[in-house]
Design an enzyme around this catalytic site. Structure first.
Site, mmCIF file in Angstrom:
data_model
loop_
_atom_site.group_PDB
_atom_site.id
_atom_site.type_symbol
_atom_site.label_atom_id
_atom_site.label_comp_id
_atom_site.label_asym_id
_atom_site.label_seq_id
_atom_site.Cartn_x
_atom_site.Cartn_y
_atom_site.Cartn_z
ATOM 1 N N ILE A 25 0.843 -1.204 0.000
ATOM 2 C CA ILE A 25 0.000 0.000 0.000
ATOM 3 C C ILE A 25 0.876 1.252 0.000
ATOM 4 C CG2 ILE A 25 -1.886 1.234 1.149
ATOM 5 C CD1 ILE A 25 -2.670 -1.459 2.453
ATOM 6 N N ILE A 72 11.803 1.527 11.907
ATOM 7 C CA ILE A 72 11.019 2.488 12.701
ATOM 8 C C ILE A 72 11.239 2.293 14.201
ATOM 9 C CG2 ILE A 72 9.203 2.938 10.978
ATOM 10 C CD1 ILE A 72 7.406 0.969 12.667
ATOM 11 N N ALA A 95 4.665 -1.975 8.853
ATOM 12 C CA ALA A 95 4.110 -2.991 9.751
ATOM 13 C C ALA A 95 4.491 -4.371 9.238
ATOM 14 C CB ALA A 95 2.575 -2.888 9.783
ATOM 15 N N THR A 112 7.574 -4.537 15.574
ATOM 16 C CA THR A 112 7.373 -3.457 14.599
ATOM 17 C C THR A 112 6.054 -2.732 14.831
ATOM 18 O OG1 THR A 112 8.791 -4.350 12.876
ATOM 19 C CG2 THR A 112 6.933 -3.009 12.146
ATOM 20 N N THR A 146 -6.174 -1.324 10.274
ATOM 21 C CA THR A 146 -6.946 -2.381 9.612
ATOM 22 C C THR A 146 -8.300 -2.603 10.279
ATOM 23 O OG1 THR A 146 -6.973 -4.780 9.320
ATOM 24 C CG2 THR A 146 -5.596 -3.977 11.068
ATOM 25 N N ASP A 147 -9.239 -3.167 9.519
ATOM 26 C CA ASP A 147 -10.546 -3.535 10.095
ATOM 27 C C ASP A 147 -10.431 -4.761 10.995
ATOM 28 O OD1 ASP A 147 -10.102 -5.479 8.131
ATOM 29 O OD2 ASP A 147 -12.050 -5.233 7.162
ATOM 30 N N GLU A 148 -9.275 -5.462 10.940
ATOM 31 C CA GLU A 148 -9.155 -6.703 11.706
ATOM 32 C C GLU A 148 -9.134 -6.453 13.211
ATOM 33 O OE1 GLU A 148 -6.582 -9.669 9.985
ATOM 34 O OE2 GLU A 148 -6.754 -8.745 8.009
ATOM 35 N N TYR A 172 -1.561 -10.619 14.632
ATOM 36 C CA TYR A 172 -1.474 -9.417 13.785
ATOM 37 C C TYR A 172 -2.503 -8.387 14.228
ATOM 38 C CZ TYR A 172 -2.626 -6.402 9.798
ATOM 39 O OH TYR A 172 -2.917 -5.314 9.002
ATOM 40 N N LYS A 176 -1.961 -4.605 15.856
ATOM 41 C CA LYS A 176 -2.469 -3.381 15.228
ATOM 42 C C LYS A 176 -3.429 -2.667 16.192
ATOM 43 C CE LYS A 176 -1.851 -1.917 11.619
ATOM 44 N NZ LYS A 176 -0.815 -1.036 11.001
ATOM 45 N N PRO A 227 -4.764 -23.056 -2.835
ATOM 46 C CA PRO A 227 -5.146 -23.552 -1.503
ATOM 47 C C PRO A 227 -6.200 -22.667 -0.829
ATOM 48 C CG PRO A 227 -3.018 -22.429 -1.413
ATOM 49 C CD PRO A 227 -3.481 -22.344 -2.834
ATOM 50 N N ASN A 271 -14.203 -16.111 0.139
ATOM 51 C CA ASN A 271 -12.907 -16.445 -0.478
ATOM 52 C C ASN A 271 -13.100 -17.329 -1.703
ATOM 53 O OD1 ASN A 271 -11.605 -14.986 1.487
ATOM 54 N ND2 ASN A 271 -11.233 -16.767 2.808
HETATM 55 P P1 NAD Z 1 3.339 -4.801 3.457
HETATM 56 O O1 NAD Z 1 3.668 -5.947 4.334
HETATM 57 O O2 NAD Z 1 3.185 -5.016 1.994
HETATM 58 O O3 NAD Z 1 4.432 -3.649 3.618
HETATM 59 C C1 NAD Z 1 4.972 -3.296 4.871
HETATM 60 C C2 NAD Z 1 6.190 -2.416 4.624
HETATM 61 O O4 NAD Z 1 6.713 -2.021 5.906
HETATM 62 C C3 NAD Z 1 7.320 -3.123 3.864
HETATM 63 O O5 NAD Z 1 7.872 -2.270 2.886
HETATM 64 C C4 NAD Z 1 8.339 -3.426 4.957
HETATM 65 O O6 NAD Z 1 9.676 -3.488 4.465
HETATM 66 C C5 NAD Z 1 8.118 -2.257 5.901
HETATM 67 N N1 NAD Z 1 8.531 -2.538 7.286
HETATM 68 C C6 NAD Z 1 8.241 -3.638 8.009
HETATM 69 N N2 NAD Z 1 8.810 -3.547 9.219
HETATM 70 C C7 NAD Z 1 9.453 -2.351 9.263
HETATM 71 C C8 NAD Z 1 10.222 -1.671 10.261
HETATM 72 N N3 NAD Z 1 10.442 -2.217 11.473
HETATM 73 N N4 NAD Z 1 10.737 -0.456 9.963
HETATM 74 C C9 NAD Z 1 10.545 0.096 8.728
HETATM 75 N N5 NAD Z 1 9.849 -0.504 7.758
HETATM 76 C C10 NAD Z 1 9.290 -1.718 8.024
HETATM 77 O O7 NAD Z 1 2.013 -4.168 4.088
HETATM 78 P P2 NAD Z 1 0.799 -3.427 3.367
HETATM 79 O O8 NAD Z 1 -0.173 -4.452 2.944
HETATM 80 O O9 NAD Z 1 1.340 -2.444 2.420
HETATM 81 O O10 NAD Z 1 0.168 -2.672 4.618
HETATM 82 C C11 NAD Z 1 0.593 -1.357 4.970
HETATM 83 C C12 NAD Z 1 -0.182 -0.918 6.202
HETATM 84 O O11 NAD Z 1 -1.586 -0.947 5.920
HETATM 85 C C13 NAD Z 1 0.033 -1.829 7.408
HETATM 86 O O12 NAD Z 1 0.128 -1.021 8.550
HETATM 87 C C14 NAD Z 1 -1.225 -2.678 7.455
HETATM 88 O O13 NAD Z 1 -1.543 -3.043 8.776
HETATM 89 C C15 NAD Z 1 -2.263 -1.724 6.887
HETATM 90 N N6 NAD Z 1 -3.394 -2.355 6.191
HETATM 91 C C16 NAD Z 1 -3.189 -3.287 5.215
HETATM 92 C C17 NAD Z 1 -4.286 -3.833 4.545
HETATM 93 C C18 NAD Z 1 -4.098 -4.839 3.447
HETATM 94 O O14 NAD Z 1 -5.091 -5.412 2.960
HETATM 95 N N7 NAD Z 1 -2.891 -5.080 2.956
HETATM 96 C C19 NAD Z 1 -5.585 -3.450 4.896
HETATM 97 C C20 NAD Z 1 -5.754 -2.496 5.909
HETATM 98 C C21 NAD Z 1 -4.656 -1.943 6.545
HETATM 99 P P1 TYD Z 2 -5.071 -12.759 3.357
HETATM 100 O O1 TYD Z 2 -4.808 -12.270 1.980
HETATM 101 O O2 TYD Z 2 -3.971 -13.429 4.110
HETATM 102 O O3 TYD Z 2 -5.669 -11.514 4.171
HETATM 103 P P2 TYD Z 2 -6.333 -11.436 5.671
HETATM 104 O O4 TYD Z 2 -6.014 -12.668 6.415
HETATM 105 O O5 TYD Z 2 -5.687 -10.238 6.237
HETATM 106 O O6 TYD Z 2 -7.806 -11.266 5.447
HETATM 107 O O7 TYD Z 2 -6.281 -13.751 3.283
HETATM 108 C C1 TYD Z 2 -7.548 -13.363 2.789
HETATM 109 C C2 TYD Z 2 -8.487 -14.515 3.034
HETATM 110 O O8 TYD Z 2 -8.088 -15.595 2.205
HETATM 111 C C3 TYD Z 2 -8.466 -15.027 4.463
HETATM 112 O O9 TYD Z 2 -9.789 -15.396 4.846
HETATM 113 C C4 TYD Z 2 -7.584 -16.265 4.394
HETATM 114 C C5 TYD Z 2 -7.830 -16.776 2.984
HETATM 115 N N1 TYD Z 2 -6.673 -17.490 2.351
HETATM 116 C C6 TYD Z 2 -6.877 -18.759 1.792
HETATM 117 O O10 TYD Z 2 -7.990 -19.312 1.810
HETATM 118 N N2 TYD Z 2 -5.789 -19.380 1.214
HETATM 119 C C7 TYD Z 2 -4.556 -18.807 1.183
HETATM 120 O O11 TYD Z 2 -3.591 -19.441 0.678
HETATM 121 C C8 TYD Z 2 -4.378 -17.501 1.741
HETATM 122 C C9 TYD Z 2 -3.034 -16.822 1.734
HETATM 123 C C10 TYD Z 2 -5.482 -16.880 2.314
#
Ligand code: NAD
Ligand code: TYD
Length: 378
Positions: A25, A72, A95, A112, A146-148, A172, A176, A227, A271
């Protein structure tokens, strides 16, 4: 770079400090930020397995972009960066973000997500205290969450809103939630001008191929199994990443200090629906694939421990107050995403290194297949 304007139409030469800007993101956000001409960016990223500077190759030579390789949790480094660059805002993405990894190794998540957020908040407060009054009034700390944190919903429950009590279920989500509480405390106690966003599942370009959607695309392309955990009926509320980035910009520029904004696209899908839709798209976009119909690759595997059943977001506060609307439907966003992954197979191959293969072995090697499901039915 000429012509970068802030919200008032005046070029603001001061950067924003983005943490985790080399991740999924964060990198989309940095690209959108530059595309919108919003000014300089300093990106602090540790480059874990999830961080990839290649995501930002198109802006790497831009004189308004500075990359800092660091953690960080390193308070001295964060302090120095704030003193040196005097950012007008911190946008905090960094994160550990993958639920399955948090189950197998929660330590890095606590470090982190909790210690790292504390370190940033602590340094941001000192930074704020040292600013001139006008700069202090404009400074913002945007915490991307996150919504989690809200836990899981039953099928008939209303969607998560900003007042839904926190009930995190995975390591996780708990880490958060803890970080959100720290941000809240820093607003309340120290008057730090922070805001929190809680967003649903994102998808789109540059997502590391261990998350559901890119994993399924990568596996299907290579004829590997798809899977599906448990019965595949868990529901997520999907949002295209660029829509999330636009919401973050709106909250940063117009959000009310101390407020939380939920972000979501109103796209609840099980899913199994997501995976079968992906398979149909791949059948269409890869007409010569010998793995068609891709649905035959679906396999049910052992469920994730503590697997949340359903997430859904009520984004009416964000829409009503800040006028944000998701631009992509799930269908348009998913098509764009599949096309991007098929056009960027080199990117996928580059990020799925040896270390990643070890993770795949750890996560899936011990998961028994609970039944093959050609055609997506159990
Ligand atoms: P990501 O895992 O793709 O990226 C995380 C980034 O943080 C990476 O570039 C990593 O190198 C960096 N990082 C990790 N630990 C670090 C540290 N100690 N110091 C500096 N950099 C560090 O994650 P994402 O999916 O891009 O998510 C970004 C943020 O958005 C997170 O805080 C996550 O909780 C939140 N978020 C993600 C989703 C989603 O669906 N991916 C949804 C809602 C919120
Ligand atoms: P994921 O992308 O890990 O996001 P989150 O757990 O944060 O929602 O997973 C999305 C959904 O897909 C979650 O319900 C778990 C499921 N999932 C599978 O069924 N198979 C897989 O291999 C993975 C990675 C996730």
């Amino acid at each position: 770079m000429n012509g970068t304007k802030n919200i008032n139409g005046v070029r603001d030469p001061r950067p924003i400090l983005v943490t985790g800007g080399a991740g999924f993101i964060g990198s989309n956000f940095v690209l959108e930020w530059f595309a919108a001409g919003k000014g300089p960016v300093v990106n602090l990223d540790k480059l874990t397995y999830a961080g990839n500077p290649e995501n930002l190759a198109t802006v790497a030579k831009n004189s308004d972009y500075t990359f800092v390789h660091g953690d960080i949790c390193d308070g001295e480094l964060v302090k120095q960066l704030l003193e040196r660059y005097k950012p007008r805002a911190i946008v905090h993405f960094a994160a550990e973000s993958h639920v399955d990894r948090s189950i197998l190794g929660p330590e890095a998540f606590l470090r982190t997500n909790i210690d790292g957020t504390f370190t940033l908040l602590h340094a941001a407060k000192a930074h704020l205290d040292a600013l001139e009054e006008e700069d202090r009034a404009r400074f913002r700390f945007l915490h991307v969450s996150t919504d989690e944190v809200y836990g899981t919903l039953e099928p008939e429950d209303p969607a998560f809103h900003e007042e839904t009590p926190y009930a995190p279920n995975s390591p996780y989500a708990a880490s958060k939630a803890a970080s959100d509480h720290l941000v809240r405390a820093w607003v309340h106690t120290y008057k730090l001008p922070a805001l929190i966003t809680n967003c649903s599942n994102n998808y789109g370009p540059y997502q590391f191929p261990e998350k559901l959607i890119p994993l399924m695309i990568a596996n299907a392309r290579q004829g590997k199994t798809l899977p599906v955990y448990g019965d595949g009926q868990q529901v997520r509320d999907w949002l295209y990443v660029t829509d999330h980035c636009k919401a973050l910009m709106a909250v940063l520029e117009q959000g009310r200090i101390g407020e939380t904004y939920n972000v979501g696209g109103g796209n609840q899908r099980s899913n199994l629906e997501v995976v079968t839709t992906l398979c149909a798209l791949l059948d269409e976009l890869l007409p010569d694939s010998r793995f068609r119909p891709h649905q035959q690759l679906i396999k049910y595997v052992a469920d994730r421990p503590g697997h949340d059943r359903r997430y859904a977001i009520d984004a009416r506060k964000l829409e009503g107050e800040l006028g944000w609307r998701a631009q992509e439907s799930f269908e348009t966003g998913l098509r764009k995403t599949v096309e991007w992954y098929l056009a960027n197979t080199d990117w996928v191959e580059n990020v799925t290194s040896g270390a990643y293969q070890h993770w795949v072995q750890q996560n899936y090697g011990s998961r028994e297949t609970t039944g093959a499901a050609a055609g997506g039915t159990k």
